[in-house]
Motif scaffolding. Structure first.
Motif, PDB file in Angstrom:
ATOM      1  N   ILE A 111      13.621 -24.756  33.280  1.00  0.00           N
ATOM      2  CA  ILE A 111      13.100 -24.902  31.916  1.00  0.00           C
ATOM      3  C   ILE A 111      12.367 -26.242  31.897  1.00  0.00           C
ATOM      4  CG2 ILE A 111      13.653 -25.130  29.470  1.00  0.00           C
ATOM      5  CD1 ILE A 111      16.312 -23.653  30.077  1.00  0.00           C
ATOM      6  N   PRO A 112      11.041 -26.249  31.753  1.00  0.00           N
ATOM      7  CA  PRO A 112      10.293 -27.512  31.752  1.00  0.00           C
ATOM      8  C   PRO A 112      10.648 -28.379  30.537  1.00  0.00           C
ATOM      9  CG  PRO A 112       8.819 -25.615  31.993  1.00  0.00           C
ATOM     10  CD  PRO A 112      10.167 -25.085  31.639  1.00  0.00           C
ATOM     11  N   ALA A 113      10.514 -29.675  30.675  1.00  0.00           N
ATOM     12  CA  ALA A 113      10.742 -30.591  29.559  1.00  0.00           C
ATOM     13  C   ALA A 113       9.807 -30.232  28.416  1.00  0.00           C
ATOM     14  CB  ALA A 113      10.512 -32.028  30.000  1.00  0.00           C
ATOM     15  N   GLY A 114      10.343 -30.219  27.208  1.00  0.00           N
ATOM     16  CA  GLY A 114       9.547 -29.928  26.030  1.00  0.00           C
ATOM     17  C   GLY A 114       9.475 -28.458  25.650  1.00  0.00           C
ATOM     18  N   GLU A 115      10.028 -27.589  26.481  1.00  0.00           N
ATOM     19  CA  GLU A 115       9.975 -26.149  26.188  1.00  0.00           C
ATOM     20  C   GLU A 115      11.062 -25.762  25.187  1.00  0.00           C
ATOM     21  OE1 GLU A 115      10.087 -21.957  28.603  1.00  0.00           O
ATOM     22  OE2 GLU A 115       8.909 -23.638  29.331  1.00  0.00           O
ATOM     23  N   VAL A 116      10.697 -24.903  24.241  1.00  0.00           N
ATOM     24  CA  VAL A 116      11.634 -24.390  23.246  1.00  0.00           C
ATOM     25  C   VAL A 116      12.145 -23.041  23.741  1.00  0.00           C
ATOM     26  CG1 VAL A 116      11.909 -23.617  20.859  1.00  0.00           C
ATOM     27  CG2 VAL A 116      10.475 -25.605  21.367  1.00  0.00           C
ATOM     28  N   VAL A 117      13.473 -22.931  23.848  1.00  0.00           N
ATOM     29  CA  VAL A 117      14.076 -21.706  24.365  1.00  0.00           C
ATOM     30  C   VAL A 117      15.312 -21.340  23.547  1.00  0.00           C
ATOM     31  CG1 VAL A 117      13.292 -22.027  26.742  1.00  0.00           C
ATOM     32  CG2 VAL A 117      15.493 -22.938  26.043  1.00  0.00           C
ATOM     33  N   SER A 118      15.684 -20.089  23.632  1.00  0.00           N
ATOM     34  CA  SER A 118      16.932 -19.600  23.058  1.00  0.00           C
ATOM     35  C   SER A 118      17.688 -18.943  24.201  1.00  0.00           C
ATOM     36  CB  SER A 118      16.658 -18.603  21.939  1.00  0.00           C
ATOM     37  OG  SER A 118      17.866 -18.179  21.363  1.00  0.00           O
ATOM     38  N   LEU A 119      18.775 -19.565  24.630  1.00  0.00           N
ATOM     39  CA  LEU A 119      19.541 -19.043  25.749  1.00  0.00           C
ATOM     40  C   LEU A 119      20.535 -18.000  25.263  1.00  0.00           C
ATOM     41  CD1 LEU A 119      20.243 -22.421  27.582  1.00  0.00           C
ATOM     42  CD2 LEU A 119      18.431 -20.770  28.042  1.00  0.00           C
ATOM     43  N   ALA A 120      20.901 -17.092  26.127  1.00  0.00           N
ATOM     44  CA  ALA A 120      21.850 -16.037  25.764  1.00  0.00           C
ATOM     45  C   ALA A 120      23.236 -16.610  25.494  1.00  0.00           C
ATOM     46  CB  ALA A 120      21.921 -14.996  26.881  1.00  0.00           C
ATOM     47  N   ASP A 121      23.592 -17.693  26.162  1.00  0.00           N
ATOM     48  CA  ASP A 121      24.920 -18.300  26.015  1.00  0.00           C
ATOM     49  C   ASP A 121      24.817 -19.539  25.122  1.00  0.00           C
ATOM     50  OD1 ASP A 121      27.425 -19.431  26.260  1.00  0.00           O
ATOM     51  OD2 ASP A 121      27.541 -19.142  28.425  1.00  0.00           O
ATOM     52  N   THR A 122      25.290 -19.407  23.886  1.00  0.00           N
ATOM     53  CA  THR A 122      25.223 -20.511  22.925  1.00  0.00           C
ATOM     54  C   THR A 122      26.032 -21.713  23.398  1.00  0.00           C
ATOM     55  OG1 THR A 122      24.958 -18.909  21.143  1.00  0.00           O
ATOM     56  CG2 THR A 122      25.599 -21.130  20.503  1.00  0.00           C
ATOM     57  N   GLU A 123      27.135 -21.475  24.095  1.00  0.00           N
ATOM     58  CA  GLU A 123      27.958 -22.583  24.586  1.00  0.00           C
ATOM     59  C   GLU A 123      27.164 -23.442  25.574  1.00  0.00           C
ATOM     60  OE1 GLU A 123      32.047 -21.750  25.618  1.00  0.00           O
ATOM     61  OE2 GLU A 123      32.063 -20.103  24.175  1.00  0.00           O
ATOM     62  N   VAL A 124      26.301 -22.830  26.366  1.00  0.00           N
ATOM     63  CA  VAL A 124      25.458 -23.586  27.292  1.00  0.00           C
ATOM     64  C   VAL A 124      24.473 -24.440  26.497  1.00  0.00           C
ATOM     65  CG1 VAL A 124      23.677 -23.414  29.080  1.00  0.00           C
ATOM     66  CG2 VAL A 124      25.705 -21.957  29.187  1.00  0.00           C
ATOM     67  N   GLU A 125      23.889 -23.876  25.449  1.00  0.00           N
ATOM     68  CA  GLU A 125      22.980 -24.651  24.600  1.00  0.00           C
ATOM     69  C   GLU A 125      23.705 -25.871  24.020  1.00  0.00           C
ATOM     70  OE1 GLU A 125      21.678 -21.783  21.712  1.00  0.00           O
ATOM     71  OE2 GLU A 125      19.962 -21.193  22.927  1.00  0.00           O
ATOM     72  N   ILE A 126      24.901 -25.669  23.527  1.00  0.00           N
ATOM     73  CA  ILE A 126      25.680 -26.768  22.939  1.00  0.00           C
ATOM     74  C   ILE A 126      25.947 -27.841  23.983  1.00  0.00           C
ATOM     75  CG2 ILE A 126      27.933 -27.363  21.963  1.00  0.00           C
ATOM     76  CD1 ILE A 126      27.827 -24.550  20.592  1.00  0.00           C
ATOM     77  N   ARG A 127      26.322 -27.433  25.181  1.00  0.00           N
ATOM     78  CA  ARG A 127      26.593 -28.411  26.251  1.00  0.00           C
ATOM     79  C   ARG A 127      25.339 -29.200  26.614  1.00  0.00           C
ATOM     80  NH1 ARG A 127      30.063 -24.109  29.040  1.00  0.00           N
ATOM     81  NH2 ARG A 127      32.130 -24.637  28.278  1.00  0.00           N
ATOM     82  N   LEU A 128      24.191 -28.517  26.657  1.00  0.00           N
ATOM     83  CA  LEU A 128      22.946 -29.213  26.976  1.00  0.00           C
ATOM     84  C   LEU A 128      22.597 -30.240  25.914  1.00  0.00           C
ATOM     85  CD1 LEU A 128      20.818 -26.213  28.314  1.00  0.00           C
ATOM     86  CD2 LEU A 128      21.742 -28.122  29.655  1.00  0.00           C
ATOM     87  N   VAL A 129      22.805 -29.898  24.658  1.00  0.00           N
ATOM     88  CA  VAL A 129      22.543 -30.845  23.564  1.00  0.00           C
ATOM     89  C   VAL A 129      23.518 -32.009  23.637  1.00  0.00           C
ATOM     90  CG1 VAL A 129      22.564 -31.140  21.056  1.00  0.00           C
ATOM     91  CG2 VAL A 129      21.448 -29.138  22.060  1.00  0.00           C
ATOM     92  N   LYS A 130      24.800 -31.715  23.831  1.00  0.00           N
ATOM     93  CA  LYS A 130      25.805 -32.784  23.920  1.00  0.00           C
ATOM     94  C   LYS A 130      25.528 -33.727  25.086  1.00  0.00           C
ATOM     95  CE  LYS A 130      30.180 -31.832  22.993  1.00  0.00           C
ATOM     96  NZ  LYS A 130      31.495 -31.131  23.016  1.00  0.00           N
ATOM     97  N   ALA A 131      24.970 -33.191  26.175  1.00  0.00           N
ATOM     98  CA  ALA A 131      24.669 -34.002  27.354  1.00  0.00           C
ATOM     99  C   ALA A 131      23.361 -34.779  27.221  1.00  0.00           C
ATOM    100  CB  ALA A 131      24.615 -33.111  28.594  1.00  0.00           C
ATOM    101  N   GLY A 132      22.606 -34.517  26.143  1.00  0.00           N
ATOM    102  CA  GLY A 132      21.342 -35.213  25.946  1.00  0.00           C
ATOM    103  C   GLY A 132      20.175 -34.614  26.711  1.00  0.00           C
ATOM    104  N   LEU A 133      20.359 -33.424  27.272  1.00  0.00           N
ATOM    105  CA  LEU A 133      19.302 -32.777  28.027  1.00  0.00           C
ATOM    106  C   LEU A 133      18.396 -31.924  27.153  1.00  0.00           C
ATOM    107  CD1 LEU A 133      21.412 -31.683  31.106  1.00  0.00           C
ATOM    108  CD2 LEU A 133      19.865 -33.635  30.940  1.00  0.00           C
TER     109      LEU A 133
END
Length: 102
Positions: free
Chosen positions: A16-38
């Motif tokens: 997933i390139p920097a700046g790309e807007v995506v909706s992942l199938a696994d919401t928990e992965v999205e939450i972890r990415l946000v919490k990690a600052g990625l």
């Protein structure tokens, strides 16, 4: 939910390139990415309010007797995607109470 990557992120499905807007199938992965600052929430923030670090949580017995809406609210505040049935939600909550699910 939808996230915007702040860094290039490699997933099992590719890059997933920097700046790309995506909706992942696994919401928990999205939450972890946000919490990690990625990544950040594309819409500004999630539709629920994450729990404070020192928040008191109901016991598993209290959770079990709570209405489905309350159970789902608690799981979302714990940054988890609520399961569709009560037994699975209880398993999620018990795992959360035992320690950080990450």
């Amino acid at each position: 939910m939808t996230i915007k990557s702040t860094w290039a992120i490699r997933t099992k499905d590719g890059l997933i390139p920097a700046g790309e807007v995506v909706s992942l199938a696994d919401t928990e992965v999205e939450i972890r990415l946000v919490k990690a600052g990625l990544a950040e929430w594309a819409d500004g923030q999630p539709a629920f309010t994450p729990a404070a670090e020192d928040e008191e949580w109901p016991s598993a017995d209290e959770f079990k007797t709570a209405a489905a809406d309350r159970q789902k609210e608690l799981l979302q505040r714990a940054m988890l995607e609520p399961a569709s049935n009560a037994a699975e939600r209880l398993k999620q909550y018990e795992t959360f109470l035992e320690g950080d699910p990450e």
